[in-house]
Design a protein around this motif. Structure first.
Motif, PDB file in Angstrom:
ATOM      1  N   SER A   8      -2.861  -1.116  10.449  1.00 20.67           N
ATOM      2  CA  SER A   8      -2.752  -1.358  11.857  1.00 20.67           C
ATOM      3  C   SER A   8      -1.796  -2.944  11.477  1.00 20.67           C
ATOM      4  O   SER A   8      -1.134  -2.986  12.102  1.00 20.67           O
ATOM      5  CB  SER A   8      -3.984  -1.779  12.493  1.00 20.67           C
ATOM      6  OG  SER A   8      -3.551  -2.670  13.498  1.00 20.67           O
ATOM      7  N   ARG A  11       1.540  -1.853  10.365  1.00 17.87           N
ATOM      8  CA  ARG A  11       2.545  -1.735  11.527  1.00 17.87           C
ATOM      9  C   ARG A  11       2.959  -2.704  12.203  1.00 17.87           C
ATOM     10  O   ARG A  11       4.054  -2.698  12.782  1.00 17.87           O
ATOM     11  CB  ARG A  11       1.729  -0.429  12.505  1.00 17.87           C
ATOM     12  CG  ARG A  11       1.382   0.802  11.554  1.00 17.87           C
ATOM     13  CD  ARG A  11       2.671   1.668  11.044  1.00 17.87           C
ATOM     14  NE  ARG A  11       2.235   2.658  10.484  1.00 17.87           N
ATOM     15  CZ  ARG A  11       1.887   2.880   9.088  1.00 17.87           C
ATOM     16  NH1 ARG A  11       2.064   2.030   8.408  1.00 17.87           N
ATOM     17  NH2 ARG A  11       1.550   3.985   8.667  1.00 17.87           N
ATOM     18  N   ASN A  16       6.295  -1.832  14.541  1.00 17.31           N
ATOM     19  CA  ASN A  16       5.468  -0.696  15.411  1.00 17.31           C
ATOM     20  C   ASN A  16       4.390  -0.996  16.065  1.00 17.31           C
ATOM     21  O   ASN A  16       3.021  -0.688  15.666  1.00 17.31           O
ATOM     22  CB  ASN A  16       5.257   0.294  14.325  1.00 17.31           C
ATOM     23  CG  ASN A  16       6.581   0.802  13.547  1.00 17.31           C
ATOM     24  OD1 ASN A  16       7.556   0.967  14.134  1.00 17.31           O
ATOM     25  ND2 ASN A  16       6.399   0.841  12.167  1.00 17.31           N
ATOM     26  N   SER A  18       2.691  -0.043  19.323  1.00 14.80           N
ATOM     27  CA  SER A  18       1.710   0.673  19.594  1.00 14.80           C
ATOM     28  C   SER A  18       0.965   1.582  18.678  1.00 14.80           C
ATOM     29  O   SER A  18      -0.270   1.662  18.928  1.00 14.80           O
ATOM     30  CB  SER A  18       2.438   1.697  20.403  1.00 14.80           C
ATOM     31  OG  SER A  18       3.016   1.409  21.641  1.00 14.80           O
ATOM     32  N   PRO A  19       1.467   2.089  17.437  1.00 18.14           N
ATOM     33  CA  PRO A  19       1.007   2.465  16.714  1.00 18.14           C
ATOM     34  C   PRO A  19      -0.183   1.654  15.874  1.00 18.14           C
ATOM     35  O   PRO A  19      -1.131   2.011  15.519  1.00 18.14           O
ATOM     36  CB  PRO A  19       1.824   2.831  15.475  1.00 18.14           C
ATOM     37  CG  PRO A  19       3.016   3.107  16.201  1.00 18.14           C
ATOM     38  CD  PRO A  19       3.201   2.007  17.346  1.00 18.14           C
ATOM     39  N   ARG A  22      -3.077   1.517  18.177  1.00 18.32           N
ATOM     40  CA  ARG A  22      -3.697   2.658  18.308  1.00 18.32           C
ATOM     41  C   ARG A  22      -4.615   2.771  16.960  1.00 18.32           C
ATOM     42  O   ARG A  22      -5.921   3.104  16.937  1.00 18.32           O
ATOM     43  CB  ARG A  22      -2.905   4.086  18.209  1.00 18.32           C
ATOM     44  CG  ARG A  22      -3.544   5.223  18.018  1.00 18.32           C
ATOM     45  CD  ARG A  22      -2.466   6.472  18.350  1.00 18.32           C
ATOM     46  NE  ARG A  22      -1.452   6.616  17.489  1.00 18.32           N
ATOM     47  CZ  ARG A  22      -0.295   6.193  17.410  1.00 18.32           C
ATOM     48  NH1 ARG A  22       0.127   5.774  18.668  1.00 18.32           N
ATOM     49  NH2 ARG A  22       0.764   6.072  16.544  1.00 18.32           N
ATOM     50  N   LEU A  23      -4.210   2.386  15.558  1.00 22.86           N
ATOM     51  CA  LEU A  23      -5.022   2.237  14.473  1.00 22.86           C
ATOM     52  C   LEU A  23      -6.246   1.427  14.477  1.00 22.86           C
ATOM     53  O   LEU A  23      -7.373   1.739  14.133  1.00 22.86           O
ATOM     54  CB  LEU A  23      -3.863   2.107  13.337  1.00 22.86           C
ATOM     55  CG  LEU A  23      -3.266   3.010  12.938  1.00 22.86           C
ATOM     56  CD1 LEU A  23      -2.033   2.400  12.024  1.00 22.86           C
ATOM     57  CD2 LEU A  23      -4.028   4.029  12.120  1.00 22.86           C
ATOM     58  N   GLY A 234       7.251   1.114  21.138  1.00 19.54           N
ATOM     59  CA  GLY A 234       6.564   1.927  21.823  1.00 19.54           C
ATOM     60  C   GLY A 234       6.742   1.669  23.222  1.00 19.54           C
ATOM     61  O   GLY A 234       5.957   2.052  24.049  1.00 19.54           O
TER      62      GLY A 234
END
Length: 406
Positions: A8, A11, A16, A18-19, A22-23, A234
């Motif tokens: 996370s 990213r 990045n 949004s990834p 999410r992580l 994202g």
């Protein structure tokens, strides 16, 4: 460290976004009962990302779980990080003047583990002073910011720090004094620039606004970069609004500016978009619509206690023929009057009574040059532009300040 949390962070640094979120959610979901330090660390990191992306609802849900978990575990560095996230959230939502106590607590906390938090706290304090127009204090805090927060390895706010420094320098010394700093920030296109566009929604428009009188091509490139950051991240709604804000300035599009103002999750940035919309409408010969947009922007700035911006809006509205009784818009001056020194208050009272600098100097047993110096400081702190304006507002300002102290 959980591999998801590590990924996370990576990213996030890559843009990045949004990834990265999410992580962090996945890492935090393994410890929803808050029994492990690793799980709480993941939730703190998730909360920080959520507030920087202005995902307020999910942020509130995350904080509802992480606050009691931090108290239960009692680890000092996590307590500091929690205060940082709380301070940042309150600053974004309600104005940075609400969070100075928390920020100073972080600054004074011992331990190397919170160096990134300490750098972030300096930024919060500097922004608070800048927003209320106290440029001397803002400059003092700016000088204390660690060079590591801009050039070092901290994952904390190098982009935001760079932008804060530029804003303070521009406010203190004028646009030309920081032109080289802005151009360097943009031309490198590096991580600091990308981090700024990713996590500070008002920054792209600010940079476009700064560059438009100097270089249209660069201004257009900033808007393009903001759109690219949004797509790579994202498409978070706040970044879409930020890109539309920058594009609206470049394209002279009132529709884009209105979209930005209504879709930002950041009240200060939304007010900024409405101000740009009002200026554009005034330039297009639509004074009634311009006044409506600027009044909306003024309300937004006052809501987040940004007195410096509110004072600028009042001047814009005055030029369009709109004036306001001070009691209605007292929020932007109440903070400033409490910051006057005893000598400044004495000078203000005498000048408000109509005394010249020489006459005031005679009564206070100081030189007229010292009076002039104090008068400039008074104008800056109270966001006034003339002796006449000081005389018109001083009595009410003083009365309101006394009422607040009771």
């Amino acid at each position: 460290m959980d591999w998801r949390l590590k990924s996370s962070h990576e990213r996030w640094l890559e843009g990045n976004l949004s990834p990265a979120v999410r992580l962090a959610r996945q890492a935090a979901s393994h410890d929803r009962d808050g029994t492990s330090e690793a799980g709480v660390e993941a939730e703190l990191w998730l909360a920080l990302m959520l507030i920087r992306l202005r995902h307020h609802d999910e942020f509130d849900r995350t904080m509802a779980g992480v606050e009691p978990a931090v108290a239960r575990i009692g680890k000092p560095d996590q307590e500091i990080k929690l205060k940082l996230v709380q301070a940042l959230s309150q600053g974004i939502r309600g104005g940075f003047s609400n969070v100075t106590e928390q920020a100073r607590y972080i600054v004074d906390a011992p331990g190397e583990a919170v160096e990134g938090c300490r750098s972030f706290a300096w930024v919060i304090l500097a922004l608070e002073a800048l927003r209320r127009g106290d440029l001397r204090t803002a400059g003092d805090y700016a000088r204390r910011m660690s060079a590591e927060s801009v050039l070092g390895n901290s994952r904390f706010p190098r982009g935001l720090t760079a932008w804060t420094l530029v804003q303070i320098e521009e406010a203190t010394h004028g646009p030309e004094a920081v032109a080289y700093m802005v151009e360097r920030l943009i031309s490198t296109g590096g991580w600091i620039y990308q981090d700024l566009l990713s996590t500070e929604p008002g920054s792209a428009a600010w940079l476009v606004r700064f560059m438009m009188p100097r270089d249209d091509t660069t201004a257009q490139a900033i808007a393009t970069a903001a759109r690219g950051v949004c797509e790579r991240g994202g498409d978070p709604p706040v970044l879409d609004a930020a890109a539309c804000h920058a594009e609206g300035l470049v394209r002279h599009s009132a529709a884009d500016l209105l979209f930005a103002a209504t879709h930002y999750g950041d009240p200060w940035a939304a007010a900024s978009a409405r101000e740009d919309l009002g200026v554009m409408l005034a330039g297009h010969g639509a004074p009634a619509q311009a006044i409506a947009a600027l009044e909306h922007a003024l309300t937004g700035y006052l809501a987040v206690q940004s007195s410096r911006d509110a004072a600028r809006l009042k001047r814009r509205l005055h030029r369009l023929g709109r004036t306001y009784h001070h009691a209605r818009w007292s929020e932007e001056s109440d903070v400033g009057i409490r910051d006057l020194t005893k000598t400044e208050i004495a000078v203000a009272e005498l000048v408000a009574q109509g005394l010249s600098n020489t006459q005031a100097a005679g009564q206070l047993f100081i030189s007229r040059h010292t009076v002039a110096y104090h008068l400039r400081s008074i104008f800056r702190k109270l966001q006034l532009t003339s002796r006449v304006e000081l005389a018109r507002t001083w009595t009410e300002l003083h009365r309101e300040a006394k009422q607040q102290s009771v």
